[in-house]
Motif scaffolding. Structure first.
Motif, short mmCIF file in Angstrom:
data_model
loop_
_atom_site.label_atom_id
_atom_site.label_comp_id
_atom_site.label_asym_id
_atom_site.label_seq_id
_atom_site.Cartn_x
_atom_site.Cartn_y
_atom_site.Cartn_z
N GLY A 289 -5.72 -9.60 -105.38
CA GLY A 289 -5.22 -10.93 -105.71
C GLY A 289 -6.09 -12.03 -105.12
N VAL A 290 -7.40 -11.81 -105.16
CA VAL A 290 -8.35 -12.73 -104.54
C VAL A 290 -9.18 -13.42 -105.64
N ASN A 291 -9.52 -14.72 -105.43
CA ASN A 291 -10.22 -15.49 -106.46
C ASN A 291 -11.69 -15.11 -106.64
N ILE A 292 -12.37 -14.94 -105.51
CA ILE A 292 -13.83 -14.86 -105.54
C ILE A 292 -14.32 -13.68 -104.72
N GLY A 293 -15.29 -12.94 -105.26
CA GLY A 293 -16.00 -11.92 -104.49
C GLY A 293 -17.36 -12.46 -104.11
N ILE A 294 -17.69 -12.42 -102.82
CA ILE A 294 -19.02 -12.83 -102.38
C ILE A 294 -19.83 -11.56 -102.17
N VAL A 295 -20.88 -11.42 -102.98
CA VAL A 295 -21.64 -10.17 -102.98
C VAL A 295 -22.52 -10.11 -101.74
N THR A 296 -22.40 -9.03 -100.99
CA THR A 296 -23.22 -8.85 -99.78
C THR A 296 -24.49 -8.05 -100.12
N ASP A 297 -24.36 -7.12 -101.05
CA ASP A 297 -25.48 -6.25 -101.41
C ASP A 297 -25.32 -5.81 -102.86
N ILE A 298 -26.45 -5.61 -103.51
CA ILE A 298 -26.43 -4.93 -104.81
C ILE A 298 -26.89 -3.50 -104.53
N VAL A 299 -26.12 -2.55 -105.03
CA VAL A 299 -26.38 -1.15 -104.70
C VAL A 299 -27.77 -0.69 -105.11
N GLY A 300 -28.27 0.30 -104.39
CA GLY A 300 -29.43 1.04 -104.84
C GLY A 300 -28.96 2.15 -105.77
N ILE A 301 -29.78 2.50 -106.74
CA ILE A 301 -29.40 3.52 -107.73
C ILE A 301 -30.48 4.59 -107.76
N THR B 232 -23.08 -20.26 -97.45
CA THR B 232 -22.86 -21.42 -98.32
C THR B 232 -21.67 -21.19 -99.24
N PHE B 233 -21.60 -19.99 -99.83
CA PHE B 233 -20.48 -19.65 -100.71
C PHE B 233 -19.16 -19.68 -99.93
N VAL B 234 -19.17 -19.11 -98.72
CA VAL B 234 -17.96 -19.07 -97.90
C VAL B 234 -17.46 -20.49 -97.65
N ASP B 235 -18.36 -21.36 -97.23
CA ASP B 235 -17.96 -22.75 -96.93
C ASP B 235 -17.42 -23.44 -98.18
N ALA B 236 -18.09 -23.20 -99.30
CA ALA B 236 -17.66 -23.86 -100.54
C ALA B 236 -16.31 -23.32 -101.00
N CYS B 237 -16.08 -22.02 -100.84
CA CYS B 237 -14.76 -21.45 -101.16
C CYS B 237 -13.69 -22.15 -100.34
N ASP B 238 -13.96 -22.28 -99.05
CA ASP B 238 -12.96 -22.87 -98.16
C ASP B 238 -12.69 -24.31 -98.57
N ALA B 239 -13.76 -25.05 -98.91
CA ALA B 239 -13.60 -26.44 -99.32
C ALA B 239 -12.80 -26.54 -100.61
N LEU B 240 -12.97 -25.57 -101.52
CA LEU B 240 -12.29 -25.60 -102.82
C LEU B 240 -10.90 -24.94 -102.76
N GLY B 241 -10.57 -24.35 -101.61
CA GLY B 241 -9.27 -23.68 -101.50
C GLY B 241 -9.22 -22.37 -102.27
N LEU B 242 -10.36 -21.70 -102.42
CA LEU B 242 -10.39 -20.42 -103.14
C LEU B 242 -10.37 -19.26 -102.14
N SER B 243 -9.52 -18.27 -102.42
CA SER B 243 -9.52 -17.08 -101.57
C SER B 243 -10.77 -16.27 -101.90
N ARG B 244 -11.25 -15.50 -100.93
CA ARG B 244 -12.53 -14.81 -101.12
C ARG B 244 -12.55 -13.50 -100.35
N MET B 245 -13.41 -12.60 -100.79
CA MET B 245 -13.66 -11.37 -100.03
C MET B 245 -15.10 -10.94 -100.26
N ASP B 246 -15.66 -10.24 -99.28
CA ASP B 246 -17.00 -9.69 -99.45
C ASP B 246 -16.93 -8.45 -100.34
N LEU B 247 -17.92 -8.32 -101.21
CA LEU B 247 -17.96 -7.15 -102.10
C LEU B 247 -19.40 -6.66 -102.21
#
Lengths: 324, 324
Positions: free
Chosen positions: A116-128, A252-267
């Motif tokens: 139930g979270v608005n935004i995923g902040i990507v930490t890594d793109i997987v290796g394949i 930057t994304f974290v700060d902007a989420c907080d300013a916009l009132g968007l919930s977020r999680m690292d993905l």
């Protein structure tokens, strides 16, 4: 993509255009230029990440010689787009011309929706990584050879397929492995399979996990083949290294989420994206918005309008912050 | 058979001819006629048991309409042999014209060799059943879909393949089961398999075991598909019923072994043989001689000369006894 979705890729391009429009309409004064880019062939119908890898200077002549989509399709695609092998090889941007790269994408999974979270902040793109693993037994009469006397290649391939599921679930959080295909030889009802070739693909979020997962999967193949008295051939087919996203851009994304009132999680992104092409050249960041039911590469692919707006607003705020 | 063996079938025909020669040379007076028959297409390149089933009156027009080897191959084979569909359908021998049927064959397995025994007296020819089992999951992105969220058809098919091996070993003596092939859809490295179709064949020595084994295998497929949240489609492809050999003829072989000083053991035949075509028409018996290394359907197929002689002598004594 035939029977593909309407959000994968397209949402990011439209949101980027909207960002430019808002900046223009509001006469915002920025310290660097903003560009929206619609990269071609991210999915790999022709080469894979073709547009972004070309901009990043990573396309070499050999990539255009034997493209996975075939030479004819690549030639036709280049002609339709008005480009040539030469212009693709000359497309690299100078490193100093790039201040940063931001990408908005749908999640293509269910983690945001479930949380139930608005935004995923990507930490890594997987290796394949991918291998063809051939379990080698002996063709025998499937009527006259007792179960105990068989060297049944299907037993090794099947045990491997089951074991790697448990292995990844138990020991490799944020990783996946897939046996997408098996080929049987000779492939008859009444003959014990002599050779079974499994198509293995695996993904890990960082270099250390990638190395550990690759070793564990190959060990598992050895173990299961030995268990049934089989031989094993391992053919390495290639890999894309894991790409960490810039920590500064994540902040930057974290700060902007907080300013916009968007919930977020690292993905971690389990799919490849154009952002990985540019990750070694400039600060790169990526955000996800929820996919309904996690559906992707399917006509069922859908993201709610509110989530599209959230993502575009966040992209705008981060772009302004980075170029303000 | 290209790359087949020199003993499978051929030994029985040559031994039968030798029996006739010895009877003739010794002017033995018998109460019934002896015939040596070289049946065609036992292996099923065209129809399967074609010659013996025709003699037994078991070939119907539909068997010649869609033969497993294809119509063209059957037409060509019939023309080469100077027979026609009509003559095959008219080939049935009247039941009262048959006093008995004896067959010598190589074991095509290792039981006699391992036991150091001269002769196998066949008690039953196994029944053979076959199914196509399709495990049905859902195609998903193999990068963005967690292991737990997948409906992976490969997991069901693999678990089934492993489980039936254990099932047969633990609960079904003298039975076998084989997954000779799997077909994956869509069959891509980066897509979770949506459908995996397994080619299943199983064999049991008698009708009760056949029924019990068939039910256990289908139960296992249901169980393993449910375990991974999959659907299951079961397509029955056909069966040959188990054929018990005549107890009287087995007794004749036993007595003749003892008279000749040959060691013997009872065996179930895991392969189909022409004897099963005639089992419902007249007293039928079958003996095996050892196969070196159990090799069969292979250029490695070999039976030692002494074992060939033992088999032919036993065939002779049994034929004389039954027609003397």
């Amino acid at each position: 993509m035939l029977n593909g979705g309407r959000f994968d890729g397209a949402l990011g391009v439209l949101a980027a255009l909207e960002v430019l429009r808002v900046v223009k309409e509001n006469n915002l004064s920025l310290t660097m230029n903003l560009e929206a880019i619609d990269f071609t062939d991210e999915e790999g119908t022709l080469v894979g990440l073709l547009g972004s890898a070309a901009i990043a200077g990573k396309i070499k002549p050999e990539h255009l010689q034997n493209p996975r989509g075939g030479r004819a399709a690549l030639e036709e695609g280049m002609q339709r787009a008005g480009v040539s092998a030469e212009s693709i090889l000359r497309a690299a941007r100078p490193r100093e011309s790039l201040g940063g790269y931001l990408e908005l994408h749908i999640e293509q999974g269910q983690r945001l929706e479930r949380a139930g979270v608005n935004i995923g902040i990507v930490t890594d793109i997987v290796g394949i990584g991918s291998y063809r693993l051939t379990f080698i037994g002996r063709a025998d009469h499937a009527g006259t050879t007792t179960m105990q006397d068989r060297l049944d290649a299907a037993q090794g391939a099947s045990a491997f397929t089951g074991a790697i599921r448990d292995l990844v679930i138990e020991r490799f959080l944020n990783c996946v492995a897939n046996v997408g295909k098996m080929e049987f030889e000779p492939g008859a009802f009444n003959i014990v399979p002599a050779r079974v070739t499994a198509s293995l693909e695996f993904r890990a979020p960082n270099a250390a996990e990638f190395t550990r997962l690759e070793a564990a999967l190959l060990d598992c193949a050895e173990l299961q083949s030995k268990r049934f008295g089989l031989g094993l051939e391992k053919e390495f087919l290639g890999k894309h290294s894991p790409s960490p996203m810039s920590e500064g851009v994540q902040k930057t994304f974290v700060d902007a989420c907080d300013a916009l009132g968007l919930s977020r999680m690292d993905l971690v992104s389990g799919a490849g994206h154009d952002a990985q092409s540019l990750a070694s050249l400039c600060p790169v960041g990526m955000i996800f918005v929820p996919s309904v039911d996690g559906a992707s590469h399917s006509p069922r692919e859908f993201t709610k309008w509110g989530d599209c707006v959230n993502g575009a607003n966040l992209l705008l705020q981060a772009a302004i912050k980075m170029s303000g």
